[in-house]
Enzyme design. Sequence first.
Site, short mmCIF file in Angstrom:
data_model
loop_
_atom_site.label_atom_id
_atom_site.label_comp_id
_atom_site.label_asym_id
_atom_site.label_seq_id
_atom_site.Cartn_x
_atom_site.Cartn_y
_atom_site.Cartn_z
N LYS A 170 0.87 -1.18 0.00
CA LYS A 170 0.00 0.00 0.00
C LYS A 170 0.90 1.23 0.00
O LYS A 170 1.51 1.60 1.01
CB LYS A 170 -0.89 0.06 1.25
CG LYS A 170 -1.87 1.25 1.19
CD LYS A 170 -2.08 1.91 2.53
CE LYS A 170 -1.49 3.26 2.74
NZ LYS A 170 -1.69 4.32 1.81
N GLY A 201 -4.92 3.38 -1.84
CA GLY A 201 -6.00 3.88 -1.00
C GLY A 201 -5.43 4.48 0.27
O GLY A 201 -4.22 4.47 0.49
N GLY A 203 -4.53 5.37 4.23
CA GLY A 203 -4.07 4.61 5.39
C GLY A 203 -5.24 4.19 6.26
O GLY A 203 -5.26 3.08 6.80
N GLY A 207 -4.50 0.80 4.92
CA GLY A 207 -3.48 0.55 5.95
C GLY A 207 -4.08 -0.19 7.14
O GLY A 207 -3.52 -1.17 7.63
N CYS A 279 13.89 10.82 6.69
CA CYS A 279 13.78 10.37 8.08
C CYS A 279 15.11 10.46 8.80
O CYS A 279 15.18 10.78 9.97
CB CYS A 279 13.24 8.95 8.13
SG CYS A 279 14.19 7.83 7.10
P1 NAP Z 1 2.57 8.65 7.63
O1 NAP Z 1 1.59 9.74 7.61
O2 NAP Z 1 2.83 7.94 8.90
O3 NAP Z 1 2.10 7.62 6.50
C1 NAP Z 1 2.87 6.50 6.15
C2 NAP Z 1 1.95 5.46 5.54
O4 NAP Z 1 1.04 5.00 6.55
C3 NAP Z 1 1.10 6.00 4.41
O5 NAP Z 1 0.97 5.02 3.42
C4 NAP Z 1 -0.21 6.27 5.13
O6 NAP Z 1 -1.35 6.28 4.30
C5 NAP Z 1 -0.28 5.09 6.06
N1 NAP Z 1 -1.23 5.27 7.16
C6 NAP Z 1 -1.75 6.41 7.65
N2 NAP Z 1 -2.63 6.14 8.65
C7 NAP Z 1 -2.66 4.80 8.79
C8 NAP Z 1 -3.36 3.91 9.66
N3 NAP Z 1 -4.21 4.35 10.57
N4 NAP Z 1 -3.14 2.58 9.53
C9 NAP Z 1 -2.27 2.11 8.62
N5 NAP Z 1 -1.59 2.91 7.75
C10 NAP Z 1 -1.76 4.24 7.85
O7 NAP Z 1 4.01 9.13 7.12
P2 NAP Z 1 4.32 10.01 5.84
O8 NAP Z 1 3.90 11.40 6.13
O9 NAP Z 1 3.83 9.34 4.62
O10 NAP Z 1 5.92 9.91 5.80
C11 NAP Z 1 6.74 10.68 6.57
C12 NAP Z 1 7.17 9.95 7.81
O11 NAP Z 1 7.83 8.74 7.45
C13 NAP Z 1 8.19 10.72 8.61
O12 NAP Z 1 7.88 10.64 9.97
C14 NAP Z 1 9.50 10.00 8.33
O13 NAP Z 1 10.47 10.14 9.32
C15 NAP Z 1 9.04 8.61 8.19
N6 NAP Z 1 10.02 7.82 7.45
C16 NAP Z 1 10.80 6.94 8.12
C17 NAP Z 1 11.77 6.23 7.44
C18 NAP Z 1 12.65 5.24 8.13
O14 NAP Z 1 13.26 4.41 7.46
N7 NAP Z 1 12.76 5.28 9.44
C19 NAP Z 1 11.94 6.41 6.07
C20 NAP Z 1 11.13 7.33 5.42
C21 NAP Z 1 10.15 8.02 6.12
P3 NAP Z 1 -1.79 7.59 3.47
O15 NAP Z 1 -1.44 7.22 2.11
O16 NAP Z 1 -3.26 7.74 3.70
O17 NAP Z 1 -1.01 8.74 4.00
#
Ligand code: NAP
Length: 472
Positions: A170, A201, A203, A207, A279
């Site tokens: 996803k 779709g 999260g 998700g 990140c």
């Molecule tokens: P996010 O808002 O947490 O979303 C990540 C993914 O989770 C998206 O596909 C999102 O769907 C999905 N999601 C949202 N709510 C969910 C739920 N309730 N249940 C299951 N899945 C759900 O993060 P982002 O804004 O896309 O990315 C930025 C974040 O990623 C930053 O905090 C960054 O540090 C972190 N990151 C970490 C790494 C690492 O390796 N540690 C690498 C890259 C990024 P949607 O498509 O609806 O948003």
Amino acid sequence: MPDYSKIYIDGAWKSSHGTSTIDVVNPMTERVIAAVPAGTSADVDAAVLAARNAFEPWWHTTVPERASLLRSVATKLRERADEIAQIISAEMGSPISFSNMVQVGAPIRSFEVSADLVEKFEFTRNAGSFDIVREPIGVVGAITPWNYPLHQIAAKVAYAMAAGNTVVVKPSIMAPLDAWILAEIMHEIEAPAGLFNLVSGSGAVIGEALASHPDIDMVSFTGSTDVGRRIGATAAQTIKRVAMELGGKSANVVLPDADLAELMPSAIRSAMSNSGQTCAALTRLLVPRNRLAETENLAKQLAESLTVGDPSDPATILGPLASRQQLDIVRGYIDRAITDGAKLVTGGSAPIRGFGTGCFIAPTVLSNVTVDMEIHNEETFGPVLALVPYDDEEEAVRIANATDFGLAGGVWSTDEDKARAVAVRMRTGQVAINGAKFNPEAPFGGYKQSGIGREFGMQGLEEFLETKSLLF
Ligand code: NAP
């Protein structure tokens, strides 16, 4: 151009059970460039069933067969590298040069490295009166973010498939388009039906359905700590394995003997490339207090020299942020940092003059940042560097470890032993000494609230394996 109206399940392009779509907006033009299906839980059920059916046969393929498939994916990605780079730049604003090198280069390496590693991996090891057998976990649900969209997908898909698992992906709704190319490639190389499935779709729908699905054995998630917390709680209901790559607020420690002029270009790059939407960005630069003024001057000059502009222009170093929502979030962090007492060295939250459209923010340096400030402790996800002064090495280590995160870090010294001594005291999953570059074979992941588990390298492969003891 791929047909974004279908999702990929069981080796075929299918219509979603849902009827609505989600627009993908280019953050430079702020125009809709495509729409993808807003999938439903019925789509997830179909994808999981396909992945479940494909699991046993894929598990029992030979390692050379799996490695060969992974290398074919890498070859096809390379053939389509320019197209993929353009898609990623359009969907999330990464400058085209960076997209070519990192956003496409890194996933290609993941498919190659995972193939090399699985060939070296000892799946059965004798330990005297028993064997330790490593087996795939089963069906893996991969939930990924928008900042390195294909890289994050590849980190999961390549290693999970190398280990013998099947996957349901996803992608982020903000940057899902590159995943269609990967699905097209899987189709073209005739990957077994059900090995790789793609459901788009939100999260909240897809998700959640993956995290709660009783027939998914593992969820591998990359994203924010808040969403990770929620996924962990949901996945706990079915006791599924969870791997989490979450946020960071990583420290770059400049020891007193370091050559500031030499290290500052790297320090600025590691905080601001991809417009700070990384990140592992080293967003806190810890400097000896008596060198703060010198650091401010260098940081100002370098930040102001970065070319901000249209991501499709090869000369652009910083593109727009990935969305207007992200722009508002970053502006808020900058404004509150100044209210909290940080000194604005350059940049700021005001719109950049001369840009009509686009989610642009100026490269920003804040100084006199202290551990009690929000800007010190929370992930900003914008091109914002916080300069944090310290008085002695003990304090530097204390500050470096003073956040809830522990993803990455850096240490600079002309004496590598001194740098190592500080690096080993940092409670973080990776530390780069003197600007060492990202290595796709080195394990990557977080301590503390930056995550659970590791991606990349041998540990990244083992992440997707169960352990069985065969007693005799
Ligand atoms: P996010 O808002 O947490 O979303 C990540 C993914 O989770 C998206 O596909 C999102 O769907 C999905 N999601 C949202 N709510 C969910 C739920 N309730 N249940 C299951 N899945 C759900 O993060 P982002 O804004 O896309 O990315 C930025 C974040 O990623 C930053 O905090 C960054 O540090 C972190 N990151 C970490 C790494 C690492 O390796 N540690 C690498 C890259 C990024 P949607 O498509 O609806 O948003």
